[in-house]
Design a protein around this motif. Structure first.
Motif, PDB file in Angstrom:
ATOM      1  N   SER A  30      47.394  53.939  27.248  1.00 57.82           N
ATOM      2  CA  SER A  30      47.224  52.571  27.743  1.00 57.82           C
ATOM      3  C   SER A  30      45.860  52.458  28.409  1.00 57.82           C
ATOM      4  N   SER A  31      45.008  51.595  27.859  1.00 59.06           N
ATOM      5  CA  SER A  31      43.662  51.459  28.446  1.00 59.06           C
ATOM      6  C   SER A  31      43.758  50.945  29.879  1.00 59.06           C
ATOM      7  N   GLY A  32      44.705  50.024  30.143  1.00 61.36           N
ATOM      8  CA  GLY A  32      44.871  49.497  31.502  1.00 61.36           C
ATOM      9  C   GLY A  32      45.292  50.598  32.473  1.00 61.36           C
ATOM     10  N   LEU A  35      42.407  52.925  33.151  1.00 55.95           N
ATOM     11  CA  LEU A  35      41.440  52.299  34.075  1.00 55.95           C
ATOM     12  C   LEU A  35      41.966  52.297  35.512  1.00 55.95           C
ATOM     13  N   ARG A  36      43.261  51.993  35.673  1.00 54.97           N
ATOM     14  CA  ARG A  36      43.826  51.980  37.040  1.00 54.97           C
ATOM     15  C   ARG A  36      43.778  53.377  37.650  1.00 54.97           C
ATOM     16  N   LYS A  37      43.974  54.396  36.821  1.00 53.00           N
ATOM     17  CA  LYS A  37      43.913  55.773  37.329  1.00 53.00           C
ATOM     18  C   LYS A  37      42.469  56.095  37.744  1.00 53.00           C
ATOM     19  N   TYR A  52      35.765  43.312  36.947  1.00 51.90           N
ATOM     20  CA  TYR A  52      36.254  42.675  35.714  1.00 51.90           C
ATOM     21  C   TYR A  52      37.772  42.578  35.765  1.00 51.90           C
ATOM     22  N   MET A  53      38.410  43.702  36.121  1.00 54.38           N
ATOM     23  CA  MET A  53      39.875  43.747  36.106  1.00 54.38           C
ATOM     24  C   MET A  53      40.463  42.749  37.099  1.00 54.38           C
ATOM     25  N   ASP A  54      39.900  42.688  38.308  1.00 54.53           N
ATOM     26  CA  ASP A  54      40.502  41.846  39.337  1.00 54.53           C
ATOM     27  C   ASP A  54      40.300  40.362  39.073  1.00 54.53           C
ATOM     28  N   GLY A  56      40.478  39.200  35.854  1.00 55.20           N
ATOM     29  CA  GLY A  56      41.140  38.907  34.574  1.00 55.20           C
ATOM     30  C   GLY A  56      40.212  38.933  33.381  1.00 55.20           C
ATOM     31  N   LYS A  57      38.985  39.467  33.583  1.00 56.80           N
ATOM     32  CA  LYS A  57      38.037  39.547  32.452  1.00 56.80           C
ATOM     33  C   LYS A  57      38.127  40.911  31.794  1.00 56.80           C
ATOM     34  N   LEU A  58      37.544  41.023  30.605  1.00 59.18           N
ATOM     35  CA  LEU A  58      37.540  42.311  29.920  1.00 59.18           C
ATOM     36  C   LEU A  58      36.399  43.186  30.416  1.00 59.18           C
ATOM     37  N   VAL A  59      36.688  44.458  30.530  1.00 57.51           N
ATOM     38  CA  VAL A  59      35.675  45.456  30.866  1.00 57.51           C
ATOM     39  C   VAL A  59      34.778  45.598  29.615  1.00 57.51           C
ATOM     40  N   PRO A  60      33.454  45.772  29.786  1.00 57.57           N
ATOM     41  CA  PRO A  60      32.573  45.817  28.612  1.00 57.57           C
ATOM     42  C   PRO A  60      33.008  46.848  27.558  1.00 57.57           C
ATOM     43  N   ASP A  83      47.951  51.052  23.589  1.00 59.74           N
ATOM     44  CA  ASP A  83      48.481  49.905  24.334  1.00 59.74           C
ATOM     45  C   ASP A  83      47.318  49.258  25.096  1.00 59.74           C
ATOM     46  N   GLY A  84      46.971  48.036  24.711  1.00 57.88           N
ATOM     47  CA  GLY A  84      45.873  47.345  25.407  1.00 57.88           C
ATOM     48  C   GLY A  84      44.512  47.644  24.804  1.00 57.88           C
ATOM     49  N   PHE A  85      44.489  48.414  23.770  1.00 58.52           N
ATOM     50  CA  PHE A  85      43.260  48.754  23.058  1.00 58.52           C
ATOM     51  C   PHE A  85      43.582  48.842  21.565  1.00 58.52           C
ATOM     52  N   PRO A  86      42.803  48.284  20.659  1.00 60.33           N
ATOM     53  CA  PRO A  86      41.589  47.501  20.901  1.00 60.33           C
ATOM     54  C   PRO A  86      41.908  46.072  21.340  1.00 60.33           C
ATOM     55  N   ARG A  87      41.005  45.523  22.155  1.00 66.31           N
ATOM     56  CA  ARG A  87      41.228  44.194  22.707  1.00 66.31           C
ATOM     57  C   ARG A  87      40.147  43.203  22.271  1.00 66.31           C
ATOM     58  N   THR A  88      39.176  43.678  21.518  1.00 61.80           N
ATOM     59  CA  THR A  88      38.187  42.783  20.902  1.00 61.80           C
ATOM     60  C   THR A  88      37.990  43.284  19.467  1.00 61.80           C
ATOM     61  N   HIS A  90      35.250  43.905  18.086  1.00 61.92           N
ATOM     62  CA  HIS A  90      34.265  44.992  18.118  1.00 61.92           C
ATOM     63  C   HIS A  90      34.941  46.333  18.440  1.00 61.92           C
ATOM     64  N   GLN A  91      35.858  46.340  19.395  1.00 63.68           N
ATOM     65  CA  GLN A  91      36.583  47.586  19.719  1.00 63.68           C
ATOM     66  C   GLN A  91      37.381  48.064  18.507  1.00 63.68           C
ATOM     67  N   ALA A  92      37.994  47.117  17.773  1.00 64.81           N
ATOM     68  CA  ALA A  92      38.790  47.501  16.588  1.00 64.81           C
ATOM     69  C   ALA A  92      37.881  48.125  15.524  1.00 64.81           C
ATOM     70  N   GLN A 158      52.502  43.607  44.151  1.00 69.40           N
ATOM     71  CA  GLN A 158      52.126  42.809  42.988  1.00 69.40           C
ATOM     72  C   GLN A 158      50.696  43.198  42.625  1.00 69.40           C
ATOM     73  N   ARG A 159      50.493  43.603  41.378  1.00 63.05           N
ATOM     74  CA  ARG A 159      49.127  43.944  40.965  1.00 63.05           C
ATOM     75  C   ARG A 159      48.245  42.730  41.193  1.00 63.05           C
ATOM     76  N   PRO A 160      47.008  42.904  41.721  1.00 64.34           N
ATOM     77  CA  PRO A 160      46.162  41.731  41.974  1.00 64.34           C
ATOM     78  C   PRO A 160      46.014  40.867  40.719  1.00 64.34           C
ATOM     79  N   LYS A 169      43.908  33.308  33.714  1.00 67.85           N
ATOM     80  CA  LYS A 169      42.601  33.737  33.198  1.00 67.85           C
ATOM     81  C   LYS A 169      42.790  34.834  32.142  1.00 67.85           C
ATOM     82  N   ARG A 170      43.726  35.758  32.399  1.00 64.37           N
ATOM     83  CA  ARG A 170      43.960  36.842  31.438  1.00 64.37           C
ATOM     84  C   ARG A 170      44.453  36.280  30.108  1.00 64.37           C
ATOM     85  N   LEU A 171      45.275  35.212  30.205  1.00 63.86           N
ATOM     86  CA  LEU A 171      45.768  34.621  28.953  1.00 63.86           C
ATOM     87  C   LEU A 171      44.636  33.948  28.180  1.00 63.86           C
TER      88      LEU A 171
HETATM   89  P1  AMP Z   1      46.328  45.784  31.086  1.00 61.97           P
HETATM   90  O1  AMP Z   1      47.107  46.609  32.040  1.00 61.97           O
HETATM   91  O2  AMP Z   1      46.329  46.330  29.685  1.00 61.97           O
HETATM   92  O3  AMP Z   1      46.738  44.338  31.103  1.00 61.97           O
HETATM   93  O4  AMP Z   1      44.803  45.845  31.558  1.00 61.97           O
HETATM   94  C1  AMP Z   1      44.398  45.428  32.848  1.00 61.97           C
HETATM   95  C2  AMP Z   1      42.924  45.051  32.821  1.00 61.97           C
HETATM   96  O5  AMP Z   1      42.133  46.192  32.431  1.00 61.97           O
HETATM   97  C3  AMP Z   1      42.546  43.963  31.824  1.00 61.97           C
HETATM   98  O6  AMP Z   1      42.774  42.650  32.343  1.00 61.97           O
HETATM   99  C4  AMP Z   1      41.059  44.258  31.619  1.00 61.97           C
HETATM  100  O7  AMP Z   1      40.280  43.830  32.727  1.00 61.97           O
HETATM  101  C5  AMP Z   1      41.034  45.781  31.626  1.00 61.97           C
HETATM  102  N1  AMP Z   1      41.225  46.328  30.254  1.00 61.97           N
HETATM  103  C6  AMP Z   1      42.290  47.053  29.795  1.00 61.97           C
HETATM  104  N2  AMP Z   1      42.123  47.388  28.509  1.00 61.97           N
HETATM  105  C7  AMP Z   1      40.933  46.876  28.119  1.00 61.97           C
HETATM  106  C8  AMP Z   1      40.200  46.859  26.897  1.00 61.97           C
HETATM  107  N3  AMP Z   1      40.689  47.441  25.772  1.00 61.97           N
HETATM  108  N4  AMP Z   1      39.008  46.225  26.872  1.00 61.97           N
HETATM  109  C9  AMP Z   1      38.507  45.637  27.981  1.00 61.97           C
HETATM  110  N5  AMP Z   1      39.144  45.596  29.158  1.00 61.97           N
HETATM  111  C10 AMP Z   1      40.348  46.200  29.251  1.00 61.97           C
END
Ligand code: AMP
Length: 217
Positions: A30-32, A35-37, A52-54, A56-60, A83-88, A90-92, A158-160, A169-171
């Motif tokens: 899980s990319s999320g 990242l949290r770890k 970016y995460m806080d 609701g934007k995507l990390v580059p 899970d959560g990857f690829p999210r663009t 370009h990532q795919a 509650q996660r921020p 914003k995430r949606l």
């Molecule tokens: P998630 O737990 O998968 O909803 O991810 C939480 C946050 O981490 C997202 O709102 C993004 O800011 C960042 N994130 C997770 N996965 C990706 C990804 N594949 N590309 C860019 N940002 C990501």
């Protein structure tokens, strides 16, 4: 088996991934969560991802592609579920490139489909354990003791990024940047669409039916 699990935030990807791991012995990537770890450990990547995460934007893409390539490289022979990857798109494309160069491919792309009202209910009611990452819900998945983690008794938070304004914003980010990934995989092959409404058991039954057929079980 290598699986990509797509779906809007709140579609239940995390829950279903855990069940896929138990049934098929693959690793949950899980990319999320990664990242949290990173953030919890105070790494440079974690610090770069924070704002970016806080909001609701995507990390580059370049940070994420490198991070996930590392995780995929360490996955066991049995495979993984992404899970959560690829999210663009370009990532795919980058994922495809690196798999092709290793002579591998994704076996299944699953799209968990759920409507926006259910997403808002699931996400704004979600509570998690800051220590072990276990996930609960105020209505659908209550802990045994109110507000405390079943595993370690830590106070749930509650996660921020699960607060209503950030969920919105995430949606938006999902519809703009991640939904096209479904189109990308549809063009390049088959996407298994799974109705993700209802309880987690119902959704798993639908999902496993498809994955079993694919794995020839
Ligand atoms: P998630 O737990 O998968 O909803 O991810 C939480 C946050 O981490 C997202 O709102 C993004 O800011 C960042 N994130 C997770 N996965 C990706 C990804 N594949 N590309 C860019 N940002 C990501």
């Amino acid at each position: 088996m290598r699986v990509v699990l797509l779906g809007a935030p709140g579609a239940g990807k995390g829950t279903q991934c855990k069940r896929i791991v138990e049934k098929y012995g693959v690793r949950h990537l899980s990319s999320g969560d990664i990242l949290r770890k990173e953030r919890a450990e105070g790494s440079e990547l974690g610090a770069q991802a924070q704002s970016y995460m806080d909001s609701g934007k995507l990390v580059p893409d370049e940070l994420i592609v490198k991070m996930m390539a590392g995780a995929i490289g360490k996955a066991p022979q049995a495979g993984y579920v992404l899970d959560g990857f690829p999210r663009t798109v370009h990532q795919a494309q980058e994922l495809d490139k690196s798999l092709t160069s290793d002579g591998r491919k994704i076996d299944a792309v699953v799209d968990l489909k759920v409507n926006e009202q259910i997403i808002m209910e699931r996400m704004t009611g979600r509570r998690s354990c800051p220590k072990c990452g276990a996930v609960y819900h105020l209505k659908n998945l209550k802990p045994k003791v109110k507000g405390r983690c079943d595993h370690d008794g830590t106070e749930l938070v509650q996660r921020p990024d699960d607060k209503p304004e950030v969920v919105k914003k995430r949606l938006e980010t999902y519809y703009e940047q991640t939904e096209p990934v479904v189109g990308y995989y549809k063009k390049n092959g088959r996407v298994l669409e799974v109705d993700a409404t209802g309880g987690a058991d119902e959704v798993s039954a639908r999902l496993f039916g498809m994955l079993d057929a694919l794995a020839g079980k």
